[in-house]
Scaffold this active site. Sequence first.
Site, PDB file in Angstrom:
ATOM      1  N   GLY A 254       0.830  -1.204   0.025  1.00 25.16           N
ATOM      2  CA  GLY A 254      -0.245   0.023  -0.021  1.00 25.16           C
ATOM      3  C   GLY A 254       0.788   1.293  -0.061  1.00 25.16           C
ATOM      4  O   GLY A 254       0.445   2.184  -0.418  1.00 25.16           O
ATOM      5  N   ASP A 255       1.926   1.027   0.643  1.00 24.47           N
ATOM      6  CA  ASP A 255       3.052   2.429   0.624  1.00 24.47           C
ATOM      7  C   ASP A 255       3.446   2.602  -0.582  1.00 24.47           C
ATOM      8  O   ASP A 255       3.690   3.730  -1.029  1.00 24.47           O
ATOM      9  CB  ASP A 255       3.987   2.216   1.754  1.00 24.47           C
TER      10      ASP A 255
END
Length: 311
Positions: A254-255
Site C-alpha cells: 500500500g505504501d
Amino acid sequence: MIRAATLTLNPCLDRTMYFQNRFEAGALNRASQTVLTLGGKGINVSRFFKILGVDAPAYGFSGGSNGDIMKKLLFEEGVECCFTESMADTRMNIKMIDQSEVCTEANEKGGPISDLELKKLLSDLENAVEKDKYFFLGGSIPHPVDNSVYNFITQMLKDKGAKVILDCDGEALKKGIEAGPSLIKPNLFELSGLVGKKVETVEDALSECKRLYVEKGVEILCTMSEKGAIFAGECGLFSVTSPRVELRGFTGAGDSFLTAFIYERERTGSVAEALKFASSAAGAKVELPGSTLPTLDEMKKYISCVEICRY
C-alpha cells in the site's frame, strides 16, 4: 520536482520468516529463510521516493539498538533521518509466511513516548514545513500518545501551507479526516472501520469512497489488494485493476502504491496514469520478500497489464 517528507510515529524493524511447511501455532516451526527489513508506513514512503529520485526526509521516533539498526539501514539506502530520540526501544515486528502464502503477524505495541519527546518531534515537524510540500503521515500510534494526534499534526501542517497525505486507521483516521488532509489512503478493512460497515466488493467501495469525498471534501485512494484500487476526488471516480503476480512480500504494498500514485500524478497531472503506475509498482513490490522494494524498471513492468475505468 515534488517536495516531500514523511512522519512515522511508530516505526519498526520487520523480521519476516519463511516456512516451507504450513505454520502451526503451538508447535516447533523451523524457518527456511529470515529477512530483516525496515518497517513503518512513512519510512516505506521515504524509501520508495528515493528510488524515484526524490529526497523525502523521514521523521519519527527512534530508540535503542533497534533504532540504531533502523537508522543504519536508512543511511545505506540514502534516506535522510530526522528522528527524535526516545527512551523506548524501536519496536520489532515478526511476520511468518508459510508454503500456502498465509502470513501470521506478531507486532509490538511501541512506546512509551513521553510528552517531552512528542513536543520535540512536533517542533521539528513545524520547522520543516514549506508551502505546497507533501507531508505523508502514517501508521499506528505508540502509547500513550492520544489518537487525536494526527488531527493536530494535519491542522498544524495545513496552516503552514503543506499538502497532507494521511494513511492510518481506526479512531486516528476518523479524527484525522476531520482536519481535512489532502488525501487519505485506507485499504478495504480501514475503509470499513471509517464508514461503520463492512465494505467487501468493488461496487461497495466505489459507492462509499464517492460518498466520503462528497461529505468530507477529502480525496480518497482505497487499495483493495488483488481487487485493485479506487480513487475518488476532484478529477472524478476511478478504479484500476491489479496485475497477477506471485505473492512474496505483503508489507509495504500500500505504501508503494501511494508513493507511486502521488509521484506520477504530480509529474503528469493525470489520475489515470498515476493509478496505472501505482498498480504496477505495488505488483512489483509484492513479488519481493519482506519490505524489499523494487527498482524503477521493475515498477513499470506491469503498466500495460492493468485496466482503468472512469465512472
